[in-house]
Scaffold this motif. Structure first.
Motif, PDB file in Angstrom:
ATOM      1  N   ASP A 178      57.990   1.331   5.012  1.00 57.12           N
ATOM      2  CA  ASP A 178      56.724   1.997   5.305  1.00 57.12           C
ATOM      3  C   ASP A 178      55.775   1.772   4.131  1.00 57.12           C
ATOM      4  N   LEU A 179      55.251   0.552   4.029  1.00 55.42           N
ATOM      5  CA  LEU A 179      54.359   0.168   2.941  1.00 55.42           C
ATOM      6  C   LEU A 179      53.081  -0.413   3.514  1.00 55.42           C
ATOM      7  N   TRP A 180      51.988  -0.262   2.769  1.00 51.13           N
ATOM      8  CA  TRP A 180      50.681  -0.771   3.191  1.00 51.13           C
ATOM      9  C   TRP A 180      50.113  -1.644   2.093  1.00 51.13           C
ATOM     10  N   GLY A 181      49.655  -2.843   2.443  1.00 49.75           N
ATOM     11  CA  GLY A 181      48.972  -3.698   1.487  1.00 49.75           C
ATOM     12  C   GLY A 181      47.466  -3.490   1.592  1.00 49.75           C
ATOM     13  N   HIS A 182      46.795  -3.564   0.472  1.00 47.87           N
ATOM     14  CA  HIS A 182      45.338  -3.393   0.431  1.00 47.87           C
ATOM     15  C   HIS A 182      44.726  -4.567  -0.312  1.00 47.87           C
ATOM     16  N   GLY A 183      43.511  -4.930   0.054  1.00 47.40           N
ATOM     17  CA  GLY A 183      42.818  -5.993  -0.649  1.00 47.40           C
ATOM     18  C   GLY A 183      41.430  -6.214  -0.095  1.00 47.40           C
ATOM     19  N   GLY A 184      40.665  -7.008  -0.809  1.00 47.18           N
ATOM     20  CA  GLY A 184      39.304  -7.328  -0.389  1.00 47.18           C
ATOM     21  C   GLY A 184      39.267  -8.315   0.757  1.00 47.18           C
ATOM     22  N   SER A 185      40.406  -8.979   1.025  1.00 46.44           N
ATOM     23  CA  SER A 185      40.516  -9.913   2.145  1.00 46.44           C
ATOM     24  C   SER A 185      41.899  -9.735   2.764  1.00 46.44           C
ATOM     25  N   GLU A 207      44.167 -12.001   3.092  1.00 47.40           N
ATOM     26  CA  GLU A 207      45.131 -12.679   2.238  1.00 47.40           C
ATOM     27  C   GLU A 207      45.514 -11.816   1.037  1.00 47.40           C
ATOM     28  N   GLU A 208      44.531 -11.148   0.434  1.00 45.84           N
ATOM     29  CA  GLU A 208      44.816 -10.267  -0.700  1.00 45.84           C
ATOM     30  C   GLU A 208      45.673  -9.073  -0.264  1.00 45.84           C
ATOM     31  N   ALA A 209      45.415  -8.540   0.915  1.00 46.68           N
ATOM     32  CA  ALA A 209      46.201  -7.416   1.416  1.00 46.68           C
ATOM     33  C   ALA A 209      47.645  -7.836   1.665  1.00 46.68           C
ATOM     34  N   VAL A 210      47.858  -9.035   2.214  1.00 48.69           N
ATOM     35  CA  VAL A 210      49.223  -9.523   2.438  1.00 48.69           C
ATOM     36  C   VAL A 210      49.924  -9.737   1.104  1.00 48.69           C
ATOM     37  N   GLU A 211      49.239 -10.313   0.127  1.00 48.96           N
ATOM     38  CA  GLU A 211      49.837 -10.518  -1.189  1.00 48.96           C
ATOM     39  C   GLU A 211      50.196  -9.179  -1.833  1.00 48.96           C
ATOM     40  N   ASP A 212      49.315  -8.191  -1.703  1.00 51.11           N
ATOM     41  CA  ASP A 212      49.597  -6.858  -2.222  1.00 51.11           C
ATOM     42  C   ASP A 212      50.822  -6.270  -1.544  1.00 51.11           C
ATOM     43  N   LEU A 213      50.937  -6.456  -0.233  1.00 51.03           N
ATOM     44  CA  LEU A 213      52.093  -5.953   0.501  1.00 51.03           C
ATOM     45  C   LEU A 213      53.376  -6.611   0.014  1.00 51.03           C
ATOM     46  N   TRP A 214      53.350  -7.929  -0.166  1.00 50.29           N
ATOM     47  CA  TRP A 214      54.537  -8.628  -0.686  1.00 50.29           C
ATOM     48  C   TRP A 214      54.917  -8.081  -2.055  1.00 50.29           C
ATOM     49  N   ASP A 215      53.941  -7.842  -2.909  1.00 48.78           N
ATOM     50  CA  ASP A 215      54.221  -7.272  -4.232  1.00 48.78           C
ATOM     51  C   ASP A 215      54.885  -5.901  -4.115  1.00 48.78           C
ATOM     52  N   LEU A 216      54.397  -5.075  -3.184  1.00 52.26           N
ATOM     53  CA  LEU A 216      54.985  -3.752  -2.984  1.00 52.26           C
ATOM     54  C   LEU A 216      56.425  -3.843  -2.471  1.00 52.26           C
ATOM     55  N   VAL A 217      56.680  -4.774  -1.561  1.00 50.82           N
ATOM     56  CA  VAL A 217      58.041  -4.959  -1.044  1.00 50.82           C
ATOM     57  C   VAL A 217      58.974  -5.354  -2.190  1.00 50.82           C
ATOM     58  N   ARG A 218      58.543  -6.351  -2.988  1.00 54.68           N
ATOM     59  CA  ARG A 218      59.381  -6.776  -4.123  1.00 54.68           C
ATOM     60  C   ARG A 218      59.620  -5.617  -5.095  1.00 54.68           C
ATOM     61  N   LEU A 219      58.575  -4.869  -5.392  1.00 46.98           N
ATOM     62  CA  LEU A 219      58.694  -3.741  -6.310  1.00 46.98           C
ATOM     63  C   LEU A 219      59.662  -2.694  -5.773  1.00 46.98           C
ATOM     64  N   GLN A 220      59.550  -2.366  -4.501  1.00 47.37           N
ATOM     65  CA  GLN A 220      60.438  -1.371  -3.893  1.00 47.37           C
ATOM     66  C   GLN A 220      61.893  -1.824  -3.958  1.00 47.37           C
ATOM     67  N   ILE A 221      62.139  -3.096  -3.685  1.00 46.34           N
ATOM     68  CA  ILE A 221      63.504  -3.620  -3.730  1.00 46.34           C
ATOM     69  C   ILE A 221      64.037  -3.593  -5.160  1.00 46.34           C
ATOM     70  N   HIS A 222      63.237  -4.036  -6.111  1.00 47.50           N
ATOM     71  CA  HIS A 222      63.679  -4.017  -7.517  1.00 47.50           C
ATOM     72  C   HIS A 222      63.941  -2.590  -8.004  1.00 47.50           C
ATOM     73  N   PHE A 223      63.092  -1.655  -7.590  1.00 50.92           N
ATOM     74  CA  PHE A 223      63.280  -0.264  -7.990  1.00 50.92           C
ATOM     75  C   PHE A 223      64.589   0.272  -7.416  1.00 50.92           C
ATOM     76  N   ALA A 224      64.861  -0.006  -6.151  1.00 51.48           N
ATOM     77  CA  ALA A 224      66.114   0.437  -5.524  1.00 51.48           C
ATOM     78  C   ALA A 224      67.317  -0.188  -6.228  1.00 51.48           C
ATOM     79  N   GLN A 225      67.193  -1.454  -6.624  1.00 50.88           N
ATOM     80  CA  GLN A 225      68.275  -2.107  -7.362  1.00 50.88           C
ATOM     81  C   GLN A 225      68.481  -1.437  -8.716  1.00 50.88           C
ATOM     82  N   ALA A 226      67.391  -1.168  -9.428  1.00 53.95           N
ATOM     83  CA  ALA A 226      67.491  -0.559 -10.755  1.00 53.95           C
ATOM     84  C   ALA A 226      68.137   0.823 -10.682  1.00 53.95           C
TER      85      ALA A 226
END
Length: 96
Positions: free
Chosen positions: A2-9, A11-30
């Motif tokens: 349940d994550l939302w990407g935000h951006g001025g375009s 493409e930026e919103a999708v990139e933000d979403l990918w960053d959030l997914v990676r961050l969430q996974i790394h946090f769960a791993q940590a």
């Protein structure tokens, strides 16, 4: 997730979403808590996904072109701002 990407375009919103997914996974791993990544999105998103898949399959069976979309994710079109009525959310156009 349940994550939302935000951006001025888009493409930026999708990139933000990918960053959030990676961050969430790394946090769960940590934290060594894999269940932290399994918070499902709201049911409206699963229903929208099912509706789009059904529409695409029917178009293939009837040998028609599926509805055109400005953007796609995983080969499925995203609804336009005009097509989002009644879905429980509002899509906003953002100028870059």
């Amino acid at each position: 997730m349940d994550l939302w990407g935000h951006g001025g375009s888009f493409e930026e919103a999708v990139e933000d979403l990918w960053d959030l997914v990676r961050l969430q996974i790394h946090f769960a791993q940590a934290k060594d808590e894999p269940e932290m990544i399994w918070k499902p999105a709201e049911p409206v998103w699963f229903q929208r996904f099912a509706d789009i898949r059904r529409e695409r399959m029917e178009a293939l069976i009837r040998e028609r072109s599926p509805r055109e979309a400005d953007y796609e994710i995983a080969g499925l079109p995203l609804p336009s701002a005009e097509g989002s009525e009644g879905l429980g959310f509002e899509l906003l156009a953002v100028e870059a």
